[in-house]
Design an enzyme around this catalytic site. Structure first.
Site, short mmCIF file in Angstrom:
data_model
loop_
_atom_site.label_atom_id
_atom_site.label_comp_id
_atom_site.label_asym_id
_atom_site.label_seq_id
_atom_site.Cartn_x
_atom_site.Cartn_y
_atom_site.Cartn_z
N ILE A 188 69.78 -51.24 3.63
CA ILE A 188 71.26 -51.70 4.85
C ILE A 188 71.28 -51.70 6.03
O ILE A 188 71.02 -52.14 6.28
CB ILE A 188 72.06 -51.44 4.16
CG1 ILE A 188 73.17 -52.47 2.44
CG2 ILE A 188 73.38 -51.74 4.93
CD1 ILE A 188 74.10 -51.78 2.73
N LYS A 205 83.72 -42.15 -0.73
CA LYS A 205 83.59 -43.86 0.77
C LYS A 205 85.36 -43.65 0.90
O LYS A 205 85.99 -43.63 1.95
CB LYS A 205 83.49 -44.16 -0.42
CG LYS A 205 82.11 -44.71 -0.57
CD LYS A 205 80.50 -44.14 0.37
CE LYS A 205 79.23 -44.60 0.32
NZ LYS A 205 78.46 -44.75 1.70
N TYR A 251 81.29 -40.59 -5.47
CA TYR A 251 80.92 -41.51 -4.78
C TYR A 251 82.00 -41.45 -4.09
O TYR A 251 82.43 -41.94 -2.92
CB TYR A 251 79.90 -42.47 -5.46
CG TYR A 251 79.25 -43.56 -4.31
CD1 TYR A 251 78.25 -43.50 -3.75
CD2 TYR A 251 80.37 -44.17 -4.77
CE1 TYR A 251 78.00 -44.14 -2.83
CE2 TYR A 251 79.36 -45.60 -3.69
CZ TYR A 251 78.11 -45.65 -2.95
OH TYR A 251 77.70 -46.37 -2.10
N SER A 266 82.77 -48.26 1.56
CA SER A 266 82.23 -48.44 0.27
C SER A 266 83.55 -49.96 -0.38
O SER A 266 84.25 -48.74 -0.19
CB SER A 266 80.81 -47.91 -0.62
OG SER A 266 80.89 -48.92 -2.05
N ASP A 297 67.51 -34.72 7.98
CA ASP A 297 68.74 -34.93 6.85
C ASP A 297 70.11 -34.70 7.49
O ASP A 297 71.05 -33.67 8.00
CB ASP A 297 68.13 -33.63 6.07
CG ASP A 297 69.26 -33.53 5.14
OD1 ASP A 297 70.21 -33.91 4.58
OD2 ASP A 297 68.77 -32.80 4.00
N ASN A 305 75.19 -44.46 8.26
CA ASN A 305 75.22 -45.68 7.36
C ASN A 305 74.37 -44.72 5.78
O ASN A 305 74.61 -45.21 5.08
CB ASN A 305 74.57 -46.51 7.56
CG ASN A 305 73.72 -47.11 6.36
OD1 ASN A 305 74.23 -48.08 6.30
ND2 ASN A 305 72.27 -47.42 6.00
P1 NAD Z 1 69.05 -46.72 0.28
O1 NAD Z 1 69.40 -45.75 -0.82
O2 NAD Z 1 68.44 -48.11 0.10
O3 NAD Z 1 68.91 -46.56 1.49
C1 NAD Z 1 70.12 -45.26 1.50
C2 NAD Z 1 68.78 -44.78 2.85
O4 NAD Z 1 69.51 -43.40 3.33
C3 NAD Z 1 67.28 -44.13 2.35
O5 NAD Z 1 66.33 -44.71 3.23
C4 NAD Z 1 67.12 -42.53 2.11
O6 NAD Z 1 65.98 -41.95 2.23
C5 NAD Z 1 68.54 -42.01 3.34
N1 NAD Z 1 68.89 -41.05 3.28
C6 NAD Z 1 69.59 -40.45 1.86
N2 NAD Z 1 70.34 -39.40 2.33
C7 NAD Z 1 70.01 -38.34 3.24
C8 NAD Z 1 69.77 -37.62 4.37
N3 NAD Z 1 70.76 -36.72 3.84
N4 NAD Z 1 69.94 -37.67 6.09
C9 NAD Z 1 69.47 -38.60 5.79
N5 NAD Z 1 68.87 -40.40 5.54
C10 NAD Z 1 69.46 -40.01 4.03
O7 NAD Z 1 70.43 -47.22 -0.20
P2 NAD Z 1 71.41 -48.82 0.79
O8 NAD Z 1 72.29 -49.56 -0.12
O9 NAD Z 1 70.95 -49.03 1.86
O10 NAD Z 1 72.86 -48.11 1.03
C11 NAD Z 1 73.21 -47.63 2.76
C12 NAD Z 1 74.67 -47.38 2.77
O11 NAD Z 1 75.61 -48.28 2.02
C13 NAD Z 1 75.00 -46.05 1.18
O12 NAD Z 1 76.08 -45.69 2.36
C14 NAD Z 1 75.93 -46.53 0.60
O13 NAD Z 1 76.04 -46.02 -0.55
C15 NAD Z 1 76.69 -47.51 1.33
N6 NAD Z 1 76.47 -48.79 0.49
C16 NAD Z 1 75.88 -49.17 -0.78
C17 NAD Z 1 75.99 -50.20 -1.36
C18 NAD Z 1 75.59 -51.26 -2.35
O14 NAD Z 1 75.33 -51.77 -3.35
N7 NAD Z 1 73.34 -51.26 -2.88
C19 NAD Z 1 76.93 -51.16 -1.68
C20 NAD Z 1 78.61 -49.34 -1.14
C21 NAD Z 1 78.22 -49.50 0.46
#
Ligand code: NAD
Length: 258
Positions: A23, A167, A163, A148, A69, A96
């Site tokens: 995302i 959220k 989780y 989320s 981080d 995000n």
């Molecule tokens: P993803 O795992 O594809 O990407 C997450 C990114 O965050 C990765 O590049 C990772 O390296 C980075 N990351 C993780 N921990 C970190 C830290 N401590 N410091 C810096 N970077 C860090 O996930 P996504 O699906 O793109 O999710 C993005 C956001 O959307 C998240 O907050 C997730 O909870 C939320 N979300 C996702 C979904 C879904 O279904 N994919 C649904 C609702 C919400």
């Protein structure tokens, strides 16, 4: 000037955490397409560099990567300093980065709980706080946090209490900051996506088998795509959303509507 012109982000500067993939990368691309220069912030610096290069080449904007981080306050402050050194201001912060750990509540270890809360809630707090300080000095800025639908409902069948709690915390944190900063030019909103087909799900052998089950109860019978979150964040980042703060945008294909 027409509404689409008014929604453009030309001249704005910002950053996206978790911008290396999923995302974050997809939304960072949209922000850059709309005219915003962007720092791609991620702890996976190799992937962040690749994404920054791809977005820079595709959009011609100034896009660069920063290793950070979000759970570490020193990292977050250094990240904001690096963004300011390059861009001199911060107009847009998309907080995000997030992770998901699945374990039954009675078996979840303290470390699992703490890790999820540290990244998803404390990470958003630290990042939004650091960006917010800059924006308050500027008298202007827009923060968008990723919550989320799990902040609203308990997803099944996978157990994910940390989780879900994290959220729900992001939604209330967003509203709290929005109220505190409402008269000072800094807007704070969040998005609450439903299931989105990113590696958060597709790279997880335990979650992939559940996709069919989720889709069977989802009104649209499919996962969302990261592209389907782009326009809401571009809207929130820009000046046409000037009366929009403290809002949570549920983008879930009506998953939480029944
Ligand atoms: P993803 O795992 O594809 O990407 C997450 C990114 O965050 C990765 O590049 C990772 O390296 C980075 N990351 C993780 N921990 C970190 C830290 N401590 N410091 C810096 N970077 C860090 O996930 P996504 O699906 O793109 O999710 C993005 C956001 O959307 C998240 O907050 C997730 O909870 C939320 N979300 C996702 C979904 C879904 O279904 N994919 C649904 C609702 C919400």
């Amino acid at each position: 000037m027409g509404i689409l012109e008014k929604m453009r982000l030309d001249g704005k500067k910002g950053f996206v955490t978790g911008g290396a993939r999923g995302i974050g990368k997809c939304v960072a691309t949209a922000l850059a397409e709309a005219g915003c220069d962007i720092a791609i912030v991620d702890m996976d610096i190799a992937e962040a560099e690749k994404s920054a290069l791809a977005i820079r080449e595709a959009t011609g904007r100034d896009v660069f990567a920063i290793c950070c981080d979000v759970t570490n306050p020193e990292d977050v402050n250094a990240m904001v300093d690096a963004v300011l050194a390059r861009f001199s201001r911060i107009d847009v912060a998309f907080c995000n980065a997030g992770i998901c750990v699945n374990a039954p509540a009675e078996e979840m270890t303290f470390d699992q709980w703490k890790k999820v809360l540290d990244v998803n809630l404390t990470g958003v707090f630290l990042t939004a706080q650091a960006a917010g300080k800059v924006m308050l000095r500027q008298g202007k800025g827009s923060i968008i946090n990723t919550a989320s639908m799990s902040g609203h409902i308990v997803n099944v069948p996978q157990p994910q209490c940390a989780y879900n709690a994290s959220k729900a915390g992001v939604i209330q944190l967003t509203k709290s900051m929005a109220v505190e900063w409402a008269t000072r030019g800094v807007r704070v909103n969040c998005i609450s996506p439903g299931y989105i087909g990113t590696e958060l799900i597709t790279a997880r052998a335990d979650l992939v088998p559940l996709i069919e089950q989720w889709n069977s109860i989802a009104p649209m019978h499919r996962l969302g795509k990261p592209e389907e979150l782009q326009s809401i964040v571009v809207y929130l980042a820009g000046d046409t959303s000037s009366f929009t703060t403290g809002s949570d945008f549920v983008i879930d294909g009506a998953f939480t509507s029944f």
